[in-house]
Design a protein around this motif. Structure first.
Motif, PDB file in Angstrom:
ATOM      1  N   GLY A  19      -2.223 -15.021 -53.416  1.00 30.23           N
ATOM      2  CA  GLY A  19      -1.500 -16.126 -54.131  1.00 30.23           C
ATOM      3  C   GLY A  19      -2.140 -17.385 -53.987  1.00 30.23           C
ATOM      4  O   GLY A  19      -1.323 -18.434 -53.995  1.00 30.23           O
ATOM      5  N   LEU A  20      -3.418 -17.459 -53.596  1.00 32.51           N
ATOM      6  CA  LEU A  20      -3.969 -18.882 -53.317  1.00 32.51           C
ATOM      7  C   LEU A  20      -4.837 -19.108 -54.471  1.00 32.51           C
ATOM      8  O   LEU A  20      -5.583 -18.287 -55.273  1.00 32.51           O
ATOM      9  CB  LEU A  20      -4.740 -18.586 -52.091  1.00 32.51           C
ATOM     10  CG  LEU A  20      -4.355 -18.338 -50.776  1.00 32.51           C
ATOM     11  CD1 LEU A  20      -5.224 -18.067 -49.873  1.00 32.51           C
ATOM     12  CD2 LEU A  20      -3.638 -19.638 -50.563  1.00 32.51           C
ATOM     13  N   GLN A  24      -6.733 -24.119 -53.181  1.00 29.27           N
ATOM     14  CA  GLN A  24      -6.063 -24.079 -51.765  1.00 29.27           C
ATOM     15  C   GLN A  24      -6.927 -23.335 -50.422  1.00 29.27           C
ATOM     16  O   GLN A  24      -6.983 -23.719 -49.559  1.00 29.27           O
ATOM     17  CB  GLN A  24      -4.913 -23.364 -52.042  1.00 29.27           C
ATOM     18  CG  GLN A  24      -3.736 -24.009 -52.762  1.00 29.27           C
ATOM     19  CD  GLN A  24      -2.518 -23.037 -53.259  1.00 29.27           C
ATOM     20  OE1 GLN A  24      -2.976 -21.879 -53.556  1.00 29.27           O
ATOM     21  NE2 GLN A  24      -1.473 -23.545 -53.326  1.00 29.27           N
ATOM     22  N   LEU A  25      -7.775 -22.198 -51.159  1.00 26.62           N
ATOM     23  CA  LEU A  25      -8.419 -21.475 -50.049  1.00 26.62           C
ATOM     24  C   LEU A  25      -9.730 -22.347 -49.533  1.00 26.62           C
ATOM     25  O   LEU A  25      -9.880 -22.268 -48.237  1.00 26.62           O
ATOM     26  CB  LEU A  25      -9.052 -20.351 -51.046  1.00 26.62           C
ATOM     27  CG  LEU A  25      -9.768 -19.238 -50.011  1.00 26.62           C
ATOM     28  CD1 LEU A  25      -9.235 -18.898 -48.554  1.00 26.62           C
ATOM     29  CD2 LEU A  25     -10.294 -18.136 -50.745  1.00 26.62           C
ATOM     30  N   ALA A  26     -10.244 -23.041 -50.541  1.00 28.05           N
ATOM     31  CA  ALA A  26     -11.328 -23.961 -49.835  1.00 28.05           C
ATOM     32  C   ALA A  26     -11.071 -24.950 -48.864  1.00 28.05           C
ATOM     33  O   ALA A  26     -11.648 -24.840 -47.682  1.00 28.05           O
ATOM     34  CB  ALA A  26     -11.977 -24.633 -51.055  1.00 28.05           C
ATOM     35  N   GLU A  27      -9.528 -25.427 -49.190  1.00 26.93           N
ATOM     36  CA  GLU A  27      -9.239 -26.317 -48.102  1.00 26.93           C
ATOM     37  C   GLU A  27      -8.897 -25.673 -46.887  1.00 26.93           C
ATOM     38  O   GLU A  27      -9.100 -26.201 -45.801  1.00 26.93           O
ATOM     39  CB  GLU A  27      -7.960 -27.100 -48.710  1.00 26.93           C
ATOM     40  CG  GLU A  27      -7.282 -28.143 -47.740  1.00 26.93           C
ATOM     41  CD  GLU A  27      -6.169 -28.866 -48.179  1.00 26.93           C
ATOM     42  OE1 GLU A  27      -5.383 -29.487 -47.649  1.00 26.93           O
ATOM     43  OE2 GLU A  27      -6.077 -29.043 -49.559  1.00 26.93           O
ATOM     44  N   ILE A  31     -14.169 -25.810 -46.676  1.00 27.00           N
ATOM     45  CA  ILE A  31     -15.363 -25.737 -47.301  1.00 27.00           C
ATOM     46  C   ILE A  31     -15.038 -26.404 -48.772  1.00 27.00           C
ATOM     47  O   ILE A  31     -13.920 -26.626 -49.096  1.00 27.00           O
ATOM     48  CB  ILE A  31     -16.046 -24.267 -47.734  1.00 27.00           C
ATOM     49  CG1 ILE A  31     -14.945 -23.449 -48.541  1.00 27.00           C
ATOM     50  CG2 ILE A  31     -16.446 -23.793 -46.326  1.00 27.00           C
ATOM     51  CD1 ILE A  31     -15.700 -22.030 -48.828  1.00 27.00           C
ATOM     52  N   SER A  32     -16.035 -26.755 -49.726  1.00 25.59           N
ATOM     53  CA  SER A  32     -15.855 -27.431 -50.795  1.00 25.59           C
ATOM     54  C   SER A  32     -15.388 -26.394 -51.806  1.00 25.59           C
ATOM     55  O   SER A  32     -15.742 -25.084 -51.807  1.00 25.59           O
ATOM     56  CB  SER A  32     -17.001 -27.884 -51.363  1.00 25.59           C
ATOM     57  OG  SER A  32     -17.797 -27.262 -51.841  1.00 25.59           O
ATOM     58  N   GLU A  33     -14.580 -26.677 -52.746  1.00 22.72           N
ATOM     59  CA  GLU A  33     -14.094 -25.828 -53.806  1.00 22.72           C
ATOM     60  C   GLU A  33     -15.359 -25.170 -54.527  1.00 22.72           C
ATOM     61  O   GLU A  33     -15.347 -24.014 -54.947  1.00 22.72           O
ATOM     62  CB  GLU A  33     -13.235 -26.513 -54.949  1.00 22.72           C
ATOM     63  CG  GLU A  33     -12.475 -25.585 -55.810  1.00 22.72           C
ATOM     64  CD  GLU A  33     -11.548 -26.517 -56.659  1.00 22.72           C
ATOM     65  OE1 GLU A  33     -11.031 -25.873 -57.655  1.00 22.72           O
ATOM     66  OE2 GLU A  33     -11.061 -27.517 -56.297  1.00 22.72           O
ATOM     67  N   SER A  53     -15.680 -18.127 -42.878  1.00 28.97           N
ATOM     68  CA  SER A  53     -14.526 -18.880 -42.839  1.00 28.97           C
ATOM     69  C   SER A  53     -13.639 -18.487 -43.802  1.00 28.97           C
ATOM     70  O   SER A  53     -12.454 -18.293 -43.641  1.00 28.97           O
ATOM     71  CB  SER A  53     -14.941 -20.375 -43.058  1.00 28.97           C
ATOM     72  OG  SER A  53     -13.938 -21.017 -42.963  1.00 28.97           O
ATOM     73  N   VAL A  54     -13.989 -18.012 -45.254  1.00 30.11           N
ATOM     74  CA  VAL A  54     -13.347 -17.805 -46.163  1.00 30.11           C
ATOM     75  C   VAL A  54     -12.439 -16.273 -46.010  1.00 30.11           C
ATOM     76  O   VAL A  54     -11.413 -16.127 -45.986  1.00 30.11           O
ATOM     77  CB  VAL A  54     -14.036 -17.550 -47.360  1.00 30.11           C
ATOM     78  CG1 VAL A  54     -13.030 -16.853 -48.551  1.00 30.11           C
ATOM     79  CG2 VAL A  54     -14.505 -18.907 -48.049  1.00 30.11           C
ATOM     80  N   ALA A  55     -13.417 -15.352 -45.323  1.00 32.64           N
ATOM     81  CA  ALA A  55     -13.060 -14.085 -44.881  1.00 32.64           C
ATOM     82  C   ALA A  55     -11.751 -14.244 -43.956  1.00 32.64           C
ATOM     83  O   ALA A  55     -10.898 -13.406 -43.934  1.00 32.64           O
ATOM     84  CB  ALA A  55     -14.074 -13.193 -44.377  1.00 32.64           C
ATOM     85  N   ASN A  56     -12.086 -15.119 -42.832  1.00 32.44           N
ATOM     86  CA  ASN A  56     -11.139 -15.246 -41.809  1.00 32.44           C
ATOM     87  C   ASN A  56      -9.966 -15.762 -42.210  1.00 32.44           C
ATOM     88  O   ASN A  56      -8.747 -15.183 -41.909  1.00 32.44           O
ATOM     89  CB  ASN A  56     -11.811 -16.298 -40.936  1.00 32.44           C
ATOM     90  CG  ASN A  56     -10.665 -16.325 -39.659  1.00 32.44           C
ATOM     91  OD1 ASN A  56     -10.503 -15.383 -39.019  1.00 32.44           O
ATOM     92  ND2 ASN A  56     -10.422 -17.736 -39.252  1.00 32.44           N
ATOM     93  N   VAL A  57      -9.760 -16.710 -43.190  1.00 30.70           N
ATOM     94  CA  VAL A  57      -8.760 -17.127 -43.878  1.00 30.70           C
ATOM     95  C   VAL A  57      -7.902 -16.014 -44.540  1.00 30.70           C
ATOM     96  O   VAL A  57      -6.663 -16.144 -44.503  1.00 30.70           O
ATOM     97  CB  VAL A  57      -8.748 -18.389 -44.776  1.00 30.70           C
ATOM     98  CG1 VAL A  57      -7.497 -18.769 -45.572  1.00 30.70           C
ATOM     99  CG2 VAL A  57      -9.296 -19.691 -44.066  1.00 30.70           C
TER     100      VAL A  57
END
Length: 66
Positions: A19-20, A24-27, A31-33, A53-57
């Protein structure tokens, strides 16, 4: 997963399941959008740090196979 495009599609699917928005995910990933959009499209050459970083979030693990 066989390609950067497939990786991007999987990350996008996980983002939507969580639901991101891209913003939101970039923040959350720091990282940048623009970078996130590029990753999700399988375009460009994002750093492994950005992808991890994305995978971790998203609570995903990324394995590199030979």
């Amino acid at each position: 997963m066989n390609s950067v495009t497939e990786l991007g599609a999987e990350l996008q699917r996980a983002r939507k399941q969580n639901g991101l928005t891209q913003e939101q995910l970039a923040e959350l990933a720091g990282i940048s959008e623009r970078t996130l959009r590029s990753i999700e499209r399988g375009a460009g050459n994002p750093s492994i740090e950005a992808v991890l970083s994305v995978a971790n979030v998203l609570g995903l693990r990324i394995a590199v196979a030979k």
